[in-house]
Motif scaffolding. Structure first.
Motif, PDB file in Angstrom:
ATOM      1  N   ASP A 175       0.824  -1.213   0.000  1.00 38.38           N
ATOM      2  CA  ASP A 175       0.000   0.000   0.000  1.00 38.38           C
ATOM      3  C   ASP A 175       0.861   1.267   0.000  1.00 38.38           C
ATOM      4  N   GLU A 176       0.229   2.366  -0.324  1.00 33.30           N
ATOM      5  CA  GLU A 176       0.925   3.639  -0.468  1.00 33.30           C
ATOM      6  C   GLU A 176       1.500   4.147   0.854  1.00 33.30           C
ATOM      7  N   LEU A 177       0.815   3.881   1.957  1.00 33.55           N
ATOM      8  CA  LEU A 177       1.319   4.317   3.259  1.00 33.55           C
ATOM      9  C   LEU A 177       2.652   3.643   3.579  1.00 33.55           C
ATOM     10  N   LEU A 178       2.753   2.346   3.320  1.00 32.70           N
ATOM     11  CA  LEU A 178       4.008   1.633   3.559  1.00 32.70           C
ATOM     12  C   LEU A 178       5.097   2.167   2.637  1.00 32.70           C
ATOM     13  N   LYS A 179       4.769   2.394   1.389  1.00 33.32           N
ATOM     14  CA  LYS A 179       5.753   2.954   0.458  1.00 33.32           C
ATOM     15  C   LYS A 179       6.258   4.304   0.966  1.00 33.32           C
ATOM     16  N   GLN A 180       5.349   5.120   1.479  1.00 29.89           N
ATOM     17  CA  GLN A 180       5.727   6.428   1.998  1.00 29.89           C
ATOM     18  C   GLN A 180       6.651   6.281   3.212  1.00 29.89           C
ATOM     19  N   LYS A 181       6.301   5.386   4.125  1.00 31.86           N
ATOM     20  CA  LYS A 181       7.122   5.185   5.325  1.00 31.86           C
ATOM     21  C   LYS A 181       8.507   4.649   4.962  1.00 31.86           C
ATOM     22  N   LEU A 182       8.558   3.762   3.981  1.00 31.05           N
ATOM     23  CA  LEU A 182       9.850   3.249   3.542  1.00 31.05           C
ATOM     24  C   LEU A 182      10.678   4.374   2.923  1.00 31.05           C
ATOM     25  N   ALA A 183      10.046   5.202   2.107  1.00 31.44           N
ATOM     26  CA  ALA A 183      10.747   6.331   1.491  1.00 31.44           C
ATOM     27  C   ALA A 183      11.267   7.293   2.559  1.00 31.44           C
ATOM     28  N   GLU A 184      10.476   7.527   3.592  1.00 33.53           N
ATOM     29  CA  GLU A 184      10.892   8.409   4.693  1.00 33.53           C
ATOM     30  C   GLU A 184      12.102   7.860   5.436  1.00 33.53           C
ATOM     31  N   ASN A 185      12.310   6.545   5.321  1.00 36.50           N
ATOM     32  CA  ASN A 185      13.446   5.894   5.972  1.00 36.50           C
ATOM     33  C   ASN A 185      14.562   5.565   4.979  1.00 36.50           C
TER      34      ASN A 185
END
Length: 123
Positions: free
Chosen positions: A2-12
């Motif tokens: 999902d997009e939320l996980l992709k965003q959190k991974l990108a933030e890390n």
């Protein structure tokens, strides 16, 4: 994924595109290995060996962690681990720049703790 996980991974600082390319676009397989990353003992053993100033074993752990994290695109982990690897490579204890090792260790610790929360909570 999902997009939320992709965003959190990108933030890390996870290079998701690069990692997925190595996994031939298979998100399910990537997530399987990402979940396993949290169970890998390389980080724990690295920190333990650094605490004990067992620099030869710390080097081995850092080298392993560097490879695993790089393959998964975990740049926030692989960059300081790569620096630790080079600081420890083939050096006697008296040759180790302890300040530099301490600095990279702290960067690694902070990045690892943030990323593990995402992995354990969101995958």
């Amino acid at each position: 994924m999902d997009e939320l996980l992709k965003q959190k991974l990108a933030e890390n600082n996870v290079d998701l595109d690069g990692a997925l390319a190595r996994f031939m676009g298979n998100e399910t397989l990537f997530l399987k290995f990402l979940k396993k990353f949290g169970n890998d003992m390389s980080y724990t053993n690295l920190m333990l060996n650094l605490d004990q100033e067992n620099f030869e074993e710390a080097f081995k752990c850092a080298h392993t962690l560097k490879g695993v994290s790089a393959n998964l695109g975990l740049s926030s982990i692989s960059v300081p681990t790569s620096e630790l690897t080079e600081q420890l490579r083939g050096k006697a204890a008296s040759e180790i720049n302890r300040d530099r090792v301490s600095e990279e260790r702290q960067k690694l610790k902070e990045a690892y703790e943030r990323l593990i929360v995402v992995i354990e909570k969101d995958t």
